[in-house]
Write a protein that holds these residues in place. Structure first.
Motif, PDB file in Angstrom:
ATOM      1  N   VAL A 148       0.855  -1.180   0.000  1.00 43.14           N
ATOM      2  CA  VAL A 148       0.000   0.000   0.000  1.00 43.14           C
ATOM      3  C   VAL A 148       0.891   1.229   0.000  1.00 43.14           C
ATOM      4  O   VAL A 148       1.788   1.359   0.846  1.00 43.14           O
ATOM      5  CB  VAL A 148      -0.929   0.022   1.234  1.00 43.14           C
ATOM      6  CG1 VAL A 148      -1.741   1.316   1.268  1.00 43.14           C
ATOM      7  CG2 VAL A 148      -1.861  -1.190   1.226  1.00 43.14           C
ATOM      8  N   ASN A 149       0.672   2.117  -0.941  1.00 43.46           N
ATOM      9  CA  ASN A 149       1.431   3.361  -1.018  1.00 43.46           C
ATOM     10  C   ASN A 149       0.617   4.498  -0.412  1.00 43.46           C
ATOM     11  O   ASN A 149      -0.604   4.590  -0.641  1.00 43.46           O
ATOM     12  CB  ASN A 149       1.775   3.687  -2.470  1.00 43.46           C
ATOM     13  CG  ASN A 149       2.721   2.666  -3.077  1.00 43.46           C
ATOM     14  OD1 ASN A 149       3.747   2.327  -2.487  1.00 43.46           O
ATOM     15  ND2 ASN A 149       2.383   2.154  -4.254  1.00 43.46           N
ATOM     16  N   THR A 150       1.294   5.344   0.353  1.00 44.08           N
ATOM     17  CA  THR A 150       0.613   6.458   1.003  1.00 44.08           C
ATOM     18  C   THR A 150       1.404   7.749   0.802  1.00 44.08           C
ATOM     19  O   THR A 150       2.615   7.722   0.560  1.00 44.08           O
ATOM     20  CB  THR A 150       0.441   6.220   2.514  1.00 44.08           C
ATOM     21  OG1 THR A 150       1.742   6.121   3.131  1.00 44.08           O
ATOM     22  CG2 THR A 150      -0.337   4.948   2.788  1.00 44.08           C
ATOM     23  N   SER A 151       0.697   8.864   0.928  1.00 45.10           N
ATOM     24  CA  SER A 151       1.332  10.175   0.874  1.00 45.10           C
ATOM     25  C   SER A 151       0.422  11.180   1.550  1.00 45.10           C
ATOM     26  O   SER A 151      -0.793  11.205   1.280  1.00 45.10           O
ATOM     27  CB  SER A 151       1.594  10.581  -0.578  1.00 45.10           C
ATOM     28  OG  SER A 151       2.169  11.873  -0.641  1.00 45.10           O
ATOM     29  N   ASP A 152       0.990  11.980   2.434  1.00 51.29           N
ATOM     30  CA  ASP A 152       0.247  13.052   3.110  1.00 51.29           C
ATOM     31  C   ASP A 152      -1.042  12.554   3.764  1.00 51.29           C
ATOM     32  O   ASP A 152      -2.112  13.181   3.652  1.00 51.29           O
ATOM     33  CB  ASP A 152      -0.087  14.172   2.120  1.00 51.29           C
ATOM     34  CG  ASP A 152       1.155  14.849   1.556  1.00 51.29           C
ATOM     35  OD1 ASP A 152       2.145  14.970   2.311  1.00 51.29           O
ATOM     36  OD2 ASP A 152       1.139  15.238   0.377  1.00 51.29           O
ATOM     37  N   GLY A 153      -0.963  11.405   4.420  1.00 50.52           N
ATOM     38  CA  GLY A 153      -2.104  10.899   5.163  1.00 50.52           C
ATOM     39  C   GLY A 153      -3.185  10.293   4.311  1.00 50.52           C
ATOM     40  O   GLY A 153      -4.331  10.159   4.765  1.00 50.52           O
ATOM     41  N   THR A 156      -2.507   6.252  -1.731  1.00 50.05           N
ATOM     42  CA  THR A 156      -2.419   6.691  -3.123  1.00 50.05           C
ATOM     43  C   THR A 156      -2.603   5.536  -4.100  1.00 50.05           C
ATOM     44  O   THR A 156      -3.030   5.750  -5.237  1.00 50.05           O
ATOM     45  CB  THR A 156      -1.072   7.374  -3.386  1.00 50.05           C
ATOM     46  OG1 THR A 156      -0.004   6.479  -3.022  1.00 50.05           O
ATOM     47  CG2 THR A 156      -0.965   8.665  -2.573  1.00 50.05           C
ATOM     48  N   SER A 157      -2.280   4.322  -3.663  1.00 43.44           N
ATOM     49  CA  SER A 157      -2.503   3.158  -4.525  1.00 43.44           C
ATOM     50  C   SER A 157      -2.344   1.885  -3.705  1.00 43.44           C
ATOM     51  O   SER A 157      -1.709   1.883  -2.634  1.00 43.44           O
ATOM     52  CB  SER A 157      -1.525   3.134  -5.712  1.00 43.44           C
ATOM     53  OG  SER A 157      -0.198   2.909  -5.268  1.00 43.44           O
ATOM     54  N   VAL A 158      -2.931   0.810  -4.207  1.00 43.94           N
ATOM     55  CA  VAL A 158      -2.681  -0.516  -3.642  1.00 43.94           C
ATOM     56  C   VAL A 158      -2.035  -1.361  -4.742  1.00 43.94           C
ATOM     57  O   VAL A 158      -2.420  -1.279  -5.916  1.00 43.94           O
ATOM     58  CB  VAL A 158      -3.977  -1.192  -3.149  1.00 43.94           C
ATOM     59  CG1 VAL A 158      -4.535  -0.467  -1.941  1.00 43.94           C
ATOM     60  CG2 VAL A 158      -5.037  -1.277  -4.244  1.00 43.94           C
ATOM     61  N   VAL A 159      -1.033  -2.120  -4.364  1.00 45.49           N
ATOM     62  CA  VAL A 159      -0.343  -2.994  -5.307  1.00 45.49           C
ATOM     63  C   VAL A 159      -0.835  -4.417  -5.077  1.00 45.49           C
ATOM     64  O   VAL A 159      -0.805  -4.919  -3.949  1.00 45.49           O
ATOM     65  CB  VAL A 159       1.190  -2.919  -5.142  1.00 45.49           C
ATOM     66  CG1 VAL A 159       1.880  -3.882  -6.112  1.00 45.49           C
ATOM     67  CG2 VAL A 159       1.671  -1.497  -5.378  1.00 45.49           C
ATOM     68  N   ALA A 171      -7.493   4.824  -6.512  1.00 44.67           N
ATOM     69  CA  ALA A 171      -8.887   5.194  -6.276  1.00 44.67           C
ATOM     70  C   ALA A 171      -8.924   6.450  -5.421  1.00 44.67           C
ATOM     71  O   ALA A 171      -7.914   6.864  -4.844  1.00 44.67           O
ATOM     72  CB  ALA A 171      -9.632   4.067  -5.574  1.00 44.67           C
ATOM     73  N   ASP A 172     -10.087   7.055  -5.344  1.00 49.92           N
ATOM     74  CA  ASP A 172     -10.268   8.202  -4.454  1.00 49.92           C
ATOM     75  C   ASP A 172     -10.500   7.753  -3.015  1.00 49.92           C
ATOM     76  O   ASP A 172     -10.074   8.416  -2.068  1.00 49.92           O
ATOM     77  CB  ASP A 172     -11.449   9.053  -4.922  1.00 49.92           C
ATOM     78  CG  ASP A 172     -11.198   9.688  -6.281  1.00 49.92           C
ATOM     79  OD1 ASP A 172     -10.079  10.185  -6.497  1.00 49.92           O
ATOM     80  OD2 ASP A 172     -12.113   9.650  -7.122  1.00 49.92           O
ATOM     81  N   ASP A 182      -5.478  -5.852   6.681  1.00 55.65           N
ATOM     82  CA  ASP A 182      -4.234  -5.902   5.912  1.00 55.65           C
ATOM     83  C   ASP A 182      -3.894  -4.557   5.283  1.00 55.65           C
ATOM     84  O   ASP A 182      -2.735  -4.115   5.320  1.00 55.65           O
ATOM     85  CB  ASP A 182      -4.327  -6.966   4.813  1.00 55.65           C
ATOM     86  CG  ASP A 182      -4.256  -8.383   5.356  1.00 55.65           C
ATOM     87  OD1 ASP A 182      -3.729  -8.561   6.468  1.00 55.65           O
ATOM     88  OD2 ASP A 182      -4.732  -9.301   4.665  1.00 55.65           O
ATOM     89  N   VAL A 183      -4.876  -3.917   4.672  1.00 58.15           N
ATOM     90  CA  VAL A 183      -4.616  -2.646   3.993  1.00 58.15           C
ATOM     91  C   VAL A 183      -4.255  -1.574   5.012  1.00 58.15           C
ATOM     92  O   VAL A 183      -3.299  -0.810   4.821  1.00 58.15           O
ATOM     93  CB  VAL A 183      -5.837  -2.225   3.151  1.00 58.15           C
ATOM     94  CG1 VAL A 183      -5.605  -0.861   2.506  1.00 58.15           C
ATOM     95  CG2 VAL A 183      -6.115  -3.267   2.075  1.00 58.15           C
ATOM     96  N   ALA A 184      -5.026  -1.509   6.091  1.00 56.82           N
ATOM     97  CA  ALA A 184      -4.736  -0.525   7.130  1.00 56.82           C
ATOM     98  C   ALA A 184      -3.332  -0.735   7.704  1.00 56.82           C
ATOM     99  O   ALA A 184      -2.573   0.224   7.875  1.00 56.82           O
ATOM    100  CB  ALA A 184      -5.788  -0.627   8.242  1.00 56.82           C
TER     101      ALA A 184
END
Length: 477
Positions: A148-153, A156-159, A171-172, A182-184
């Motif tokens: 899971v990619n994140t930016s600024d809280g 941004t994407s899931v791989v 996704a938004d 798992d994602v969290a």
């Protein structure tokens, strides 16, 4: 060691739901019905999770009465004349069940979603597929979220990884319905595994990190219910009232012969355990049953691959042991195993959410300004409960589920639905059943759609608008 992987860029969606189990399917349907483009990512080749391939059935749609006579006359009988009076779950979950009851592929009560609803395994999944397709949900099977990619809280994407290799989807809004958060977890959300010090203080666990046992509800055929009830009538000491189904022997027998849901336990003798109860749930096919007992449990770590694999073997073999002892009971002499599901993991991670639902919240039936669902299932954690909870008065009892327990800390565009929400162990023991997870899933999907329409983070969703969206669809909050 470090490796470099090639990640292909996938499509962008309004909403991505990760996990197509009990909560995820209804999150996806709810979001898509609000006009959002939705991708549902599921690690197996089946949707529905425990309520389809897990043989768990659907529980619980009604408020609870501990007294068997009150439960029969004031809850179960009310379903025939005024179901809204006693039901605690409506919306998509009820629509789903009613579809199956109407075509005789689910066993309900007086044509309604009652305390328990068990289904034809194939039709349960097919009906979900139809509802997903009608809503326009795109489904990706045999796919796991691995990064899971994140930016600024924000996510941004899931791989994902599947036969196509690694693919990144954007996704938004994202819904984590994986059951294990798992994602969290991959997004850096604070999570706990098993019991905390608060759980020990509440009396829900004996030590920090303790988790409830895994299980498997297995399906058998060639059950002669008439012969079984005849035996139980002659040997009433072998009948054991189901703790949550709350049906007398007379009520169970009467319901079965009317083609309705019956729930009870049979006391069986084994050389190593003496007398022990086997839970029995009838099916749309008159000679089939779902069974659960002590031989279908294993205390393992569901986040440890080797322990999970060991549990799978224990539970597969346990069903055979269970049936060998059960065959001594008239009605089960010719029973054969139809299906033993993959190991059912009940508890692993819980997110640290904006609010932690506690035992007091649940047992007192506390209402919340941000309530998005209700429940009526008593606490079930497979362990001894504190006396004040075990022996509390529970006639016409229901509780409320607040929106905030689905909101993870640190990430603004992610919501969590299902058994990994923010609760103590005792509170979790009441909200983890299938009907409650279905209701939370619908709320999560609706919240995702509302947040996009209003350009608001999940924390800033207009709760009144969300509640109206849910109640307009028949949900009970």
């Amino acid at each position: 060691m470090q490796y470099t992987i090639d990640v292909k860029q996938g499509k962008k969606y309004d909403i991505i739901v990760c996990g197509g189990g009990t909560a995820g399917v209804f999150a996806a349907i709810a979001a898509a019905r609000q006009g959002a483009s939705v991708l549902l990512i599921e690690r197996t080749f089946s949707v529905g999770g425990m309520l389809t391939v897990g043989n768990a059935g659907i529980t619980k749609f009604t408020e609870h009465c501990k007294d068997v006579d009150k439960y029969k006359s004031e809850v179960l009988d009310s379903l025939a004349v005024n179901p809204q009076k006693v039901q605690v779950v409506g919306g998509l979950a009820k629509e789903y069940v009613k579809r199956m009851i109407h075509n005789n592929t689910a066993v309900g009560t007086s044509g309604e979603a009652g305390s328990y609803v068990f289904t034809d395994r194939y039709q349960a999944q097919l009906t979900l597929i139809e509802m997903l397709e009608e809503a326009g949900v795109e489904i990706l099977y045999d796919t796991r979220v691995c990064m899971v990619n994140t930016s600024d809280g924000k996510v941004t994407s899931v791989v994902t990884n599947n036969k196509d290799g690694f693919t990144g989807f954007t996704a938004d809004r994202y819904v984590d319905a994986t059951g294990d958060a798992d994602v969290a977890y991959l997004a850096g959300v604070p999570c706990r595994k098993g019991a905390t010090a608060l759980d020990v203080a509440e009396g829900g666990a004996s030590k920090v990190g303790e988790m409830v046992q895994m299980g498997a509800m297995y399906r058998v055929r060639n059950v002669d219910f008439d012969r079984l009830f005849e035996y139980l009538n002659d040997n009433t000491d072998r009948f054991f009232q189901h703790k949550f189904g709350v049906m007398s022997l007379e009520d169970a027998q009467h319901s079965y012969h009317k083609g309705q849901m019956c729930v009870f336990s049979v006391l069986v003798n084994s050389p190593d355990a003496g007398l022990y109860p086997v839970q029995v749930y009838n099916q749309p096919q008159k000679d089939e049953a779902i069974l659960l007992d002590r031989y279908c449990g294993a205390v393992k770590d569901g986040l440890n691959a080797f322990e999970l694999s060991d549990a799978q073997n224990i539970l597969q073999k346990g069903a055979s042991v269970s049936l060998s002892y059960l065959k001594s009971i008239p009605g089960f002499e010719n029973a054969k195993i139809l299906h033993v599901p993959d190991v059912g993991v009940r508890e692993t991670r819980h997110i640290d959410g904006e609010y932690i639902l506690t035992s007091i919240d649940v047992v007192s039936g506390r209402d919340f300004e941000d309530s998005i669902a209700c429940g009526g299932h008593p606490v079930d954690i497979g362990r001894t409960l504190p006396p004040e909870i075990e022996h509390m008065d529970m006639n016409h009892w229901r509780f409320h589920i607040p929106y905030r327990i689905m909101l993870p800390q640190n990430i603004d565009n992610l919501i969590v639905a299902g058994r990994s929400v923010s609760t103590t162990c005792i509170a979790w023991g009441a909200i983890r059943p299938t009907a409650q997870c279905m209701a939370m899933g619908e709320a999560a999907g609706a919240a995702a759609a509302v947040s996009i329409k209003d350009n608001a983070n999940f924390r800033d969703v207009d709760i009144r608008k969300l509640q109206k969206t849910l109640t307009d669809n028949g949900a009970i909050i």
